[in-house]
Design an enzyme around this catalytic site. Structure first.
Site, PDB file in Angstrom:
ATOM      1  N   ALA A  65       0.870  -1.177   0.000  1.00  8.78           N
ATOM      2  CA  ALA A  65       0.000   0.000   0.000  1.00  8.78           C
ATOM      3  C   ALA A  65       0.904   1.224   0.000  1.00  8.78           C
ATOM      4  O   ALA A  65       2.060   1.153   0.440  1.00  8.78           O
ATOM      5  CB  ALA A  65      -0.869  -0.016   1.252  1.00  8.78           C
ATOM      6  N   GLY A 110       0.405  -4.895   0.802  1.00 11.33           N
ATOM      7  CA  GLY A 110      -0.778  -4.928  -0.070  1.00 11.33           C
ATOM      8  C   GLY A 110      -0.519  -5.613  -1.396  1.00 11.33           C
ATOM      9  O   GLY A 110      -1.452  -6.121  -2.025  1.00 11.33           O
ATOM     10  N   GLU A 113      -0.942  -9.178  -0.671  1.00 15.03           N
ATOM     11  CA  GLU A 113      -2.385  -9.389  -0.460  1.00 15.03           C
ATOM     12  C   GLU A 113      -3.151  -9.390  -1.788  1.00 15.03           C
ATOM     13  O   GLU A 113      -4.085 -10.169  -1.974  1.00 15.03           O
ATOM     14  CB  GLU A 113      -2.931  -8.305   0.482  1.00 15.03           C
ATOM     15  CG  GLU A 113      -2.409  -8.476   1.908  1.00 15.03           C
ATOM     16  CD  GLU A 113      -2.715  -7.272   2.789  1.00 15.03           C
ATOM     17  OE1 GLU A 113      -2.227  -6.166   2.498  1.00 15.03           O
ATOM     18  OE2 GLU A 113      -3.454  -7.438   3.767  1.00 15.03           O
ATOM     19  N   GLU A 133       4.408  -5.353   7.457  1.00 12.16           N
ATOM     20  CA  GLU A 133       3.722  -4.213   8.081  1.00 12.16           C
ATOM     21  C   GLU A 133       4.197  -3.920   9.500  1.00 12.16           C
ATOM     22  O   GLU A 133       4.164  -2.770   9.937  1.00 12.16           O
ATOM     23  CB  GLU A 133       2.199  -4.452   8.095  1.00 12.16           C
ATOM     24  CG  GLU A 133       1.522  -4.249   6.748  1.00 12.16           C
ATOM     25  CD  GLU A 133       1.536  -5.477   5.851  1.00 12.16           C
ATOM     26  OE1 GLU A 133       2.232  -6.466   6.170  1.00 12.16           O
ATOM     27  OE2 GLU A 133       0.821  -5.451   4.840  1.00 12.16           O
TER      28      GLU A 133
HETATM   29  N1  COA Z   1       4.620   3.080  -0.527  1.00 15.34           N
HETATM   30  C1  COA Z   1       5.016   4.251  -1.068  1.00 15.34           C
HETATM   31  N2  COA Z   1       6.166   4.400  -1.761  1.00 15.34           N
HETATM   32  C2  COA Z   1       6.916   3.300  -1.919  1.00 15.34           C
HETATM   33  C3  COA Z   1       6.564   2.032  -1.403  1.00 15.34           C
HETATM   34  C4  COA Z   1       5.339   1.956  -0.676  1.00 15.34           C
HETATM   35  N3  COA Z   1       4.899   0.806  -0.160  1.00 15.34           N
HETATM   36  N4  COA Z   1       7.529   1.151  -1.725  1.00 15.34           N
HETATM   37  C5  COA Z   1       8.448   1.823  -2.425  1.00 15.34           C
HETATM   38  N5  COA Z   1       8.095   3.118  -2.553  1.00 15.34           N
HETATM   39  C6  COA Z   1       8.804   4.196  -3.249  1.00 15.34           C
HETATM   40  C7  COA Z   1      10.006   4.675  -2.454  1.00 15.34           C
HETATM   41  O1  COA Z   1       9.608   5.631  -1.474  1.00 15.34           O
HETATM   42  C8  COA Z   1      10.841   5.286  -3.554  1.00 15.34           C
HETATM   43  O2  COA Z   1      10.303   6.538  -3.899  1.00 15.34           O
HETATM   44  P1  COA Z   1      11.272   7.836  -4.117  1.00 15.34           P
HETATM   45  O3  COA Z   1      12.175   7.403  -5.259  1.00 15.34           O
HETATM   46  O4  COA Z   1      10.330   8.911  -4.478  1.00 15.34           O
HETATM   47  O5  COA Z   1      11.987   8.006  -2.857  1.00 15.34           O
HETATM   48  C9  COA Z   1      10.584   4.352  -4.731  1.00 15.34           C
HETATM   49  O6  COA Z   1       9.358   3.694  -4.461  1.00 15.34           O
HETATM   50  C10 COA Z   1      11.655   3.290  -4.912  1.00 15.34           C
HETATM   51  O7  COA Z   1      11.783   2.575  -3.692  1.00 15.34           O
HETATM   52  P2  COA Z   1      13.168   2.375  -2.917  1.00 15.34           P
HETATM   53  O8  COA Z   1      12.870   2.115  -1.472  1.00 15.34           O
HETATM   54  O9  COA Z   1      14.103   3.506  -3.219  1.00 15.34           O
HETATM   55  O10 COA Z   1      13.716   1.059  -3.623  1.00 15.34           O
HETATM   56  P3  COA Z   1      14.725  -0.021  -3.010  1.00 15.34           P
HETATM   57  O11 COA Z   1      15.127  -0.893  -4.124  1.00 15.34           O
HETATM   58  O12 COA Z   1      15.802   0.648  -2.220  1.00 15.34           O
HETATM   59  O13 COA Z   1      13.842  -0.880  -1.955  1.00 15.34           O
HETATM   60  C11 COA Z   1      11.892  -2.074  -1.221  1.00 15.34           C
HETATM   61  C12 COA Z   1      12.786  -1.668  -2.408  1.00 15.34           C
HETATM   62  C13 COA Z   1      10.654  -2.778  -1.768  1.00 15.34           C
HETATM   63  C14 COA Z   1      12.661  -3.034  -0.296  1.00 15.34           C
HETATM   64  C15 COA Z   1      11.491  -0.811  -0.423  1.00 15.34           C
HETATM   65  O14 COA Z   1      10.965   0.141  -1.335  1.00 15.34           O
HETATM   66  C16 COA Z   1      10.458  -1.045   0.645  1.00 15.34           C
HETATM   67  O15 COA Z   1      10.781  -1.581   1.682  1.00 15.34           O
HETATM   68  N6  COA Z   1       9.211  -0.623   0.403  1.00 15.34           N
HETATM   69  C17 COA Z   1       8.147  -0.683   1.373  1.00 15.34           C
HETATM   70  C18 COA Z   1       7.668  -2.117   1.542  1.00 15.34           C
HETATM   71  C19 COA Z   1       6.562  -2.181   2.593  1.00 15.34           C
HETATM   72  O16 COA Z   1       6.769  -1.929   3.760  1.00 15.34           O
HETATM   73  N7  COA Z   1       5.354  -2.518   2.156  1.00 15.34           N
HETATM   74  C20 COA Z   1       4.227  -2.661   3.000  1.00 15.34           C
HETATM   75  C21 COA Z   1       3.479  -1.388   3.061  1.00 15.34           C
HETATM   76  S1  COA Z   1       2.060  -1.530   4.098  1.00 15.34           S
END
Ligand code: COA
Length: 264
Positions: A65, A110, A113, A133
């Site tokens: 999400a 999400g 999910e 989460e």
């Molecule tokens: N919501 C909003 N933005 C998100 C996102 C999310 N769930 N997941 C990634 N993004 C965005 C990042 O903020 C970043 O944006 P920016 O370039 O404007 O800063 C962009 O997507 C790229 O992500 P980034 O974190 O730089 O890539 P990465 O390769 O370093 O890491 C992940 C990849 C998937 C490990 C990491 O993005 C992450 O942990 N995301 C969240 C996962 C999560 O907790 N999901 C559950 C949400 S309830």
């Protein structure tokens, strides 16, 4: 018509690509609205026999999400958000036409999910699944506590959701979370191949298989209409005898020819 998803209809399969690659296809309110609308289109458009959900780019299916929408919400707003997300995912899960997830990278929160609301899943070797989460002081809100438990069992679901650890494609396959692991290049090809097999079967019967299997895994009585899965199976089995396709399928077998199903 859609601002966050791309669609293309290929041989009866609607390919839905969630298209926010710069945010790793995170699910914001606009994506949910688009998924809601496209689910209606799948239900209503007879040219669509099945659908595939995938993510844009090479890195992510859906990384969760959209966390940027979370911080300002109060309890009631968060509950409304979870309800809306669950309703959209129920609509996908209850589609009588198969909807398959082609997981092409991160399927987190999400995203995991959404993949689990689909009827089954294929993934590429670089896929990663998880419900992280608790890292955010949250729990899943779009059915993750329920569907992950149904798919991988209580112990593994507890571990994944308490540790927030991600699993790779090989482990997802071993746990039964995905049916196949393939290369990124082959992912859509293999998914479409499976759907082409399903398209040769009787559509009404396919819808009833989905209906009965969904009851086997969902205990919510509002969802099951108070019926047990066995009762539902009897009812659906009987209803198949009211279809032309059942007469055609059984006649074709006896006449040693290929059945020609019309969906009636
Ligand atoms: N919501 C909003 N933005 C998100 C996102 C999310 N769930 N997941 C990634 N993004 C965005 C990042 O903020 C970043 O944006 P920016 O370039 O404007 O800063 C962009 O997507 C790229 O992500 P980034 O974190 O730089 O890539 P990465 O390769 O370093 O890491 C992940 C990849 C998937 C490990 C990491 O993005 C992450 O942990 N995301 C969240 C996962 C999560 O907790 N999901 C559950 C949400 S309830």
């Amino acid at each position: 018509m859609y601002s966050t998803i791309l669609t293309s209809l290929e041989s009866g399969s609607l390919i839905i690509t969630i298209n926010r690659p710069d945010k790793l296809n995170a699910l914001n309110a606009a994506v949910f609205n688009d998924l809601d609308k496209i689910a209606d289109e799948i239900y209503e458009n007879p040219a669509i026999k099945s659908a595939i959900i995938t993510g844009s780019g090479v890195k992510a299916f859906v990384a969760g999400a959209d966390i940027s929408e979370f911080n300002s919400l109060n309890k009631e707003q968060a509950m409304a958000m979870a309800k809306k997300g669950q309703d959209v995912f129920f609509k996908i899960e209850n589609s009588k036409k198969p909807i398959i997830a082609a997981v092409n990278g991160f399927a987190l929160g999400g995203g995991c999910e959404l993949a689990m609301a689909c009827h089954f899943r294929l993934c590429s070797g670089n896929a990663k699944f998880g419900q992280p989460e608790v890292n955010l002081g949250l729990i899943p809100g779009y059915g993750g506590t329920q569907r992950l438990t149904q798919l991988v069992g209580k112990g593994k679901s507890m571990e994944m959701q308490m540790t927030a650890q991600l699993i790779d494609a090989a482990e997802a396959l071993q746990l039964g979370l995905v049916n196949y692991v393939t290369t990124p290049e082959n992912l859509l090809i293999k998914t479409k191949e499976i759907l082409q097999v399903i398209h040769t079967k009787a559509p009404v019967a396919i819808g009833k298989v989905i209906e009965c299997i969904n009851i086997a895994i969902v205990s919510d009585s509002a969802y099951t209409n108070g019926k047990s899965g066995f009762d539902k199976e009897i009812e659906c089995f009987g209803e198949c005898f009211d279809t032309k396709d059942m007469r055609e399928g059984t006649a074709a077998f006896l006449e040693k020819r290929k059945a020609n199903f019309t969906g009636e």
